[in-house]
Motif scaffolding. Structure first.
Motif, PDB file in Angstrom:
ATOM      1  N   LEU A  44      -6.198   6.625  -3.740  1.00 34.56           N
ATOM      2  CA  LEU A  44      -4.799   6.882  -4.071  1.00 34.56           C
ATOM      3  C   LEU A  44      -4.693   8.110  -4.963  1.00 34.56           C
ATOM      4  N   ARG A  45      -3.771   8.982  -4.621  1.00 33.31           N
ATOM      5  CA  ARG A  45      -3.493  10.163  -5.434  1.00 33.31           C
ATOM      6  C   ARG A  45      -1.989  10.373  -5.434  1.00 33.31           C
ATOM      7  N   ARG A  46      -1.500  10.978  -6.486  1.00 30.49           N
ATOM      8  CA  ARG A  46      -0.058  11.171  -6.618  1.00 30.49           C
ATOM      9  C   ARG A  46       0.440  12.148  -5.586  1.00 30.49           C
ATOM     10  N   PRO A  47       1.610  11.977  -5.051  1.00 31.61           N
ATOM     11  CA  PRO A  47       2.589  10.917  -5.254  1.00 31.61           C
ATOM     12  C   PRO A  47       2.201   9.648  -4.489  1.00 31.61           C
ATOM     13  N   ILE A  48       2.374   8.515  -5.144  1.00 30.72           N
ATOM     14  CA  ILE A  48       2.051   7.213  -4.564  1.00 30.72           C
ATOM     15  C   ILE A  48       3.362   6.510  -4.241  1.00 30.72           C
ATOM     16  N   VAL A  49       3.431   5.923  -3.045  1.00 24.44           N
ATOM     17  CA  VAL A  49       4.613   5.185  -2.626  1.00 24.44           C
ATOM     18  C   VAL A  49       4.202   3.753  -2.305  1.00 24.44           C
ATOM     19  N   ALA A  50       5.198   2.854  -2.313  1.00 22.29           N
ATOM     20  CA  ALA A  50       4.962   1.449  -1.983  1.00 22.29           C
ATOM     21  C   ALA A  50       6.041   0.975  -1.024  1.00 22.29           C
ATOM     22  N   CYS A  51       5.679   0.043  -0.161  1.00 19.76           N
ATOM     23  CA  CYS A  51       6.645  -0.540   0.763  1.00 19.76           C
ATOM     24  C   CYS A  51       7.163  -1.842   0.172  1.00 19.76           C
ATOM     25  N   GLU A  52       8.042  -2.515   0.916  1.00 23.98           N
ATOM     26  CA  GLU A  52       8.613  -3.760   0.402  1.00 23.98           C
ATOM     27  C   GLU A  52       7.602  -4.899   0.403  1.00 23.98           C
ATOM     28  N   LEU A  53       6.479  -4.736   1.102  1.00 28.49           N
ATOM     29  CA  LEU A  53       5.429  -5.749   1.082  1.00 28.49           C
ATOM     30  C   LEU A  53       4.489  -5.582  -0.113  1.00 28.49           C
ATOM     31  N   GLY A  54       4.630  -4.488  -0.841  1.00 32.84           N
ATOM     32  CA  GLY A  54       3.816  -4.258  -2.023  1.00 32.84           C
ATOM     33  C   GLY A  54       2.550  -3.477  -1.754  1.00 32.84           C
ATOM     34  N   ARG A  55       2.384  -2.936  -0.568  1.00 27.19           N
ATOM     35  CA  ARG A  55       1.198  -2.141  -0.271  1.00 27.19           C
ATOM     36  C   ARG A  55       1.377  -0.734  -0.810  1.00 27.19           C
ATOM     37  N   LEU A  56       0.287  -0.156  -1.294  1.00 25.33           N
ATOM     38  CA  LEU A  56       0.316   1.185  -1.878  1.00 25.33           C
ATOM     39  C   LEU A  56      -0.183   2.202  -0.858  1.00 25.33           C
ATOM     40  N   TYR A  57       0.490   3.338  -0.796  1.00 25.86           N
ATOM     41  CA  TYR A  57       0.156   4.398   0.156  1.00 25.86           C
ATOM     42  C   TYR A  57       0.189   5.745  -0.550  1.00 25.86           C
ATOM     43  N   ASN A  58      -0.582   6.699  -0.017  1.00 29.33           N
ATOM     44  CA  ASN A  58      -0.385   8.094  -0.383  1.00 29.33           C
ATOM     45  C   ASN A  58       0.830   8.586   0.393  1.00 29.33           C
ATOM     46  N   LYS A  59       1.690   9.324  -0.258  1.00 28.88           N
ATOM     47  CA  LYS A  59       2.920   9.777   0.403  1.00 28.88           C
ATOM     48  C   LYS A  59       2.597  10.696   1.575  1.00 28.88           C
ATOM     49  N   ASP A  60       1.549  11.498   1.440  1.00 25.84           N
ATOM     50  CA  ASP A  60       1.149  12.392   2.531  1.00 25.84           C
ATOM     51  C   ASP A  60       0.772  11.592   3.780  1.00 25.84           C
ATOM     52  N   ALA A  61       0.056  10.490   3.595  1.00 31.69           N
ATOM     53  CA  ALA A  61      -0.375   9.680   4.741  1.00 31.69           C
ATOM     54  C   ALA A  61       0.815   9.034   5.436  1.00 31.69           C
ATOM     55  N   VAL A  62       1.818   8.611   4.671  1.00 34.69           N
ATOM     56  CA  VAL A  62       3.007   8.001   5.270  1.00 34.69           C
ATOM     57  C   VAL A  62       3.788   9.041   6.064  1.00 34.69           C
ATOM     58  N   ILE A  63       3.924  10.251   5.523  1.00 33.62           N
ATOM     59  CA  ILE A  63       4.658  11.310   6.226  1.00 33.62           C
ATOM     60  C   ILE A  63       3.925  11.687   7.514  1.00 33.62           C
ATOM     61  N   GLU A  64       2.598  11.800   7.461  1.00 33.01           N
ATOM     62  CA  GLU A  64       1.833  12.103   8.668  1.00 33.01           C
ATOM     63  C   GLU A  64       1.964  10.985   9.697  1.00 33.01           C
ATOM     64  N   PHE A  65       1.978   9.747   9.242  1.00 31.79           N
ATOM     65  CA  PHE A  65       2.139   8.604  10.149  1.00 31.79           C
ATOM     66  C   PHE A  65       3.496   8.642  10.834  1.00 31.79           C
ATOM     67  N   LEU A  66       4.533   8.983  10.069  1.00 35.15           N
ATOM     68  CA  LEU A  66       5.878   9.013  10.647  1.00 35.15           C
ATOM     69  C   LEU A  66       6.079  10.193  11.592  1.00 35.15           C
ATOM     70  N   LEU A  67       5.420  11.316  11.328  1.00 32.50           N
ATOM     71  CA  LEU A  67       5.583  12.502  12.168  1.00 32.50           C
ATOM     72  C   LEU A  67       4.773  12.418  13.455  1.00 32.50           C
ATOM     73  N   ASP A  68       3.656  11.721  13.444  1.00 36.00           N
ATOM     74  CA  ASP A  68       2.782  11.642  14.605  1.00 36.00           C
ATOM     75  C   ASP A  68       3.256  10.524  15.525  1.00 36.00           C
ATOM     76  N   LYS A  69       4.037  10.877  16.531  1.00 31.30           N
ATOM     77  CA  LYS A  69       4.595   9.898  17.474  1.00 31.30           C
ATOM     78  C   LYS A  69       3.923   9.992  18.837  1.00 31.30           C
ATOM     79  N   SER A  70       2.695  10.495  18.909  1.00 34.47           N
ATOM     80  CA  SER A  70       2.032  10.635  20.199  1.00 34.47           C
ATOM     81  C   SER A  70       1.724   9.263  20.804  1.00 34.47           C
TER      82      SER A  70
END
Length: 159
Positions: A44-70
């Motif tokens: 984990l590195r800043r910026p850190i985000v969390a979902c409603e389930l309480g899981r912690l994510y790197n914000k970069d990884a979430v943005i890459e996940f949302l952008l990659d719709k292949s």
């Protein structure tokens, strides 16, 4: 000497019992949950985000996940409930002054205490290492221990 025809094997020598189920180490599971991104499995590195389930994510990884719709990429189970960036909250975490970090153990000749946490509760001072429950406020992203929220008993953020 054995196996000369004069020995009769017992039942426990012939029949193998059911295999014992391997137990998951609780401390290793807590370290994985509080120190690594649930999506990319990186530290984990800043910026850190969390979902409603309480899981912690790197914000970069979430943005890459949302952008990659292949079509060839299978949806990750850890983030299948995240449909947009509005489903996660950026966290305001308080640094632990006692945490030495990765800067001292570059050679691997130092003992790494996995129970010392990188972040703490700003009110009570509990370390965010998985032993205590933590909550975050969705409107501001401030992170507190559950014990601090019970002591304050206020509806607004103390900051």
């Amino acid at each position: 000497m054995g196996c000369d025809g004069g020995t009769i094997p017992k039942r426990h020598e012939l029949v193998k019992g059911p295999r014992k189920v391997e137990k998951v180490d609780k401390t290793a599971e807590l370290v994985a949950r509080w120190y690594y991104c649930a999506l990319s499995q990186e530290k984990l590195r800043r910026p850190i985000v969390a979902c409603e389930l309480g899981r912690l994510y790197n914000k970069d990884a979430v943005i890459e996940f949302l952008l990659d719709k292949s079509a060839d990429k299978t949806p990750m189970e850890a983030a299948s409930h995240i449909k947009s960036i509005k489903n996660v909250t950026e966290l305001n975490l308080a640094d632990n002054p006692a945490w030495s970090g990765d800067k001292e153990s570059k050679k691997g000749d130092k003992y790494d205490d996995i129970q010392s946490a990188r972040f703490i509760c700003p009110v009570v001072g509990l370390e965010m290492n998985g032993r205590h429950r933590f909550c975050f406020l969705r409107n501001c992203g401030c992170v507190f221990s559950e014990r601090a929220l019970k002591e304050i008993k206020a509806e607004v953020c103390h900051k």
